[in-house]
Design a protein around this motif. Structure first.
Motif, short mmCIF file in Angstrom:
data_model
loop_
_atom_site.label_atom_id
_atom_site.label_comp_id
_atom_site.label_asym_id
_atom_site.label_seq_id
_atom_site.Cartn_x
_atom_site.Cartn_y
_atom_site.Cartn_z
N LEU A 52 -35.63 49.16 75.92
CA LEU A 52 -34.97 49.63 74.77
C LEU A 52 -35.85 51.00 74.33
O LEU A 52 -35.18 51.91 73.87
N ALA A 53 -37.05 50.75 74.40
CA ALA A 53 -38.00 51.92 73.83
C ALA A 53 -37.71 53.18 74.61
O ALA A 53 -37.56 54.46 74.15
N SER A 54 -37.56 53.20 75.87
CA SER A 54 -37.35 54.31 76.74
C SER A 54 -36.04 54.85 76.65
O SER A 54 -35.87 56.05 76.69
N ARG A 55 -34.91 53.88 76.39
CA ARG A 55 -33.61 54.41 76.18
C ARG A 55 -33.55 55.06 74.80
O ARG A 55 -32.81 56.19 74.71
N LYS A 56 -34.17 54.90 73.84
CA LYS A 56 -34.25 55.50 72.58
C LYS A 56 -35.13 56.99 72.91
O LYS A 56 -34.53 57.96 72.29
N ILE A 57 -36.19 57.11 73.44
CA ILE A 57 -36.70 58.26 74.12
C ILE A 57 -35.68 59.03 74.52
O ILE A 57 -35.58 60.53 74.45
N ALA A 58 -34.99 58.53 75.48
CA ALA A 58 -34.20 59.33 76.38
C ALA A 58 -33.02 59.62 75.51
O ALA A 58 -32.12 60.61 76.12
N GLY A 59 -32.56 59.12 74.43
CA GLY A 59 -31.34 59.45 73.57
C GLY A 59 -30.26 58.59 73.81
O GLY A 59 -29.22 58.88 73.06
N GLU A 63 -30.74 53.39 67.98
CA GLU A 63 -31.83 52.70 67.24
C GLU A 63 -31.61 51.36 67.74
O GLU A 63 -30.71 50.90 68.33
N TRP A 64 -32.75 50.86 67.52
CA TRP A 64 -32.69 49.03 67.96
C TRP A 64 -33.66 48.49 66.90
O TRP A 64 -34.76 49.14 66.55
N THR A 65 -33.51 47.23 66.73
CA THR A 65 -34.55 46.26 65.89
C THR A 65 -34.53 45.01 66.57
O THR A 65 -33.62 44.66 67.48
N SER A 66 -35.68 44.52 66.45
CA SER A 66 -35.68 43.08 66.87
C SER A 66 -36.61 42.15 65.68
O SER A 66 -37.37 42.94 64.95
N GLN A 67 -36.29 40.94 65.67
CA GLN A 67 -36.71 39.99 64.83
C GLN A 67 -38.06 39.50 65.31
O GLN A 67 -38.45 39.63 66.78
N ARG A 68 -38.79 38.76 64.67
CA ARG A 68 -40.13 38.29 64.90
C ARG A 68 -39.60 36.78 65.77
O ARG A 68 -38.53 36.37 65.72
N VAL A 69 -40.52 36.22 66.57
CA VAL A 69 -40.17 35.17 67.18
C VAL A 69 -39.98 33.89 66.34
O VAL A 69 -40.87 33.66 65.51
N SER A 70 -38.81 33.20 66.49
CA SER A 70 -38.66 31.83 65.99
C SER A 70 -39.00 30.65 66.75
O SER A 70 -38.56 30.82 67.89
N VAL A 71 -39.91 29.90 66.34
CA VAL A 71 -40.21 28.79 67.36
C VAL A 71 -40.09 27.43 66.35
O VAL A 71 -40.52 27.42 65.27
N TRP A 72 -39.54 26.75 67.00
CA TRP A 72 -39.21 25.29 66.36
C TRP A 72 -39.09 23.87 67.62
O TRP A 72 -39.07 24.40 68.43
N SER A 73 -39.26 22.72 67.06
CA SER A 73 -38.92 21.70 67.87
C SER A 73 -38.24 20.67 67.33
O SER A 73 -37.70 20.65 66.32
#
Length: 225
Positions: A52-59, A63-73
């Motif tokens: 996604l970072a490469s695609r954003k640079i290429a146009g 834009e893109w966003t990601s959330q933090r990792v959620s971990v549970w058991s």
């Protein structure tokens, strides 16, 4: 005939093709050990972020966003009613905005093939500028409908002069204490209809967005003479 107060409602809607698409996907990993699950989710997530970072640079990605990792058991039950050892889960959510829907189709087909990736849903949107201009136009047209209706009612009564007294969003004219009933210009987001088709070389997802509906409704009160 004495003066008559006429209250009418005006409505208008228009349909416009989407200009942007926001794809939502989730990367998921699970296993019996927390550390191993965290490592797996990192391994699944890193190439997606790099792509996604490469695609954003290429146009090709706006834009893109990601959330933090959620971990549970969770401790599942077996068929004998006993609690089993914990199972650990980890997820990361992404949202990616495209302006080229052909690029989106190919990307969606490719990313869906990655391990741990689940492609969720796609939102179809207008640009803020198009949305604002369309809402203004739709609201203007709704007022025009209200004026035409009032003039028609007045004409049927043999009255020729119609003077506006009040105009408001639906619900505000007669019940100002309940503003939640208002229907200002609104946008109904189109949903994605997609089907996978990898025949003929390369993964692809055929996206068929509906038009976005922008609608408005007003209430108006006129004095007819």
């Amino acid at each position: 005939m004495s003066d008559v107060v006429i209250t009418v409602r005006g409505e208008h809607e228009t349909r416009i093709a989407p200009e942007r698409a926001v794809a939502h996907l989730t990367i998921r990993a699970e296993g019996p050990e927390r550390g191993a699950v965290v490592e797996r989710i990192a391994a699944f997530t890193e190439p997606v972020r790099d792509d996604l970072a490469s695609r954003k640079i290429a146009g090709t990605v706006l834009e893109w966003t990601s959330q933090r990792v959620s971990v549970w058991s969770e401790r599942p039950w077996n068929n004998e009613g006993k609690r089993l050892a914990p199972v650990y889960y980890a997820t990361v959510d992404f949202s990616v905005t495209f302006t080229d829907f052909a690029v989106l189709s190919w990307w969606a087909g490719e990313v869906a093939e990655r391990e741990g990736v689940q492609l969720g849903w796609i939102e179809w949107k207008l640009t803020p500028e198009t949305r604002a201009a369309t809402e203004r136009d739709v609201a203007t047209q709704a007022v025009g409908v209200a004026v035409s209706r009032a003039a028609a009612y007045a004409g049927a009564l043999g009255l020729g002069n119609v003077t506006p007294l009040e105009i408001a969003d639906v619900g505000l004219l007669t019940r100002p204490e309940h503003p939640e009933g208002a229907q200002a210009p609104r946008v109904l987001m189109a949903k994605a209809a997609f089907s996978a088709d990898s025949v003929g070389g390369g993964p692809a997802v055929q996206l068929q967005p509906d038009d976005i509906v922008v609608s408005s409704a007003v209430e108006a009160r006129f004095l007819a003479r």
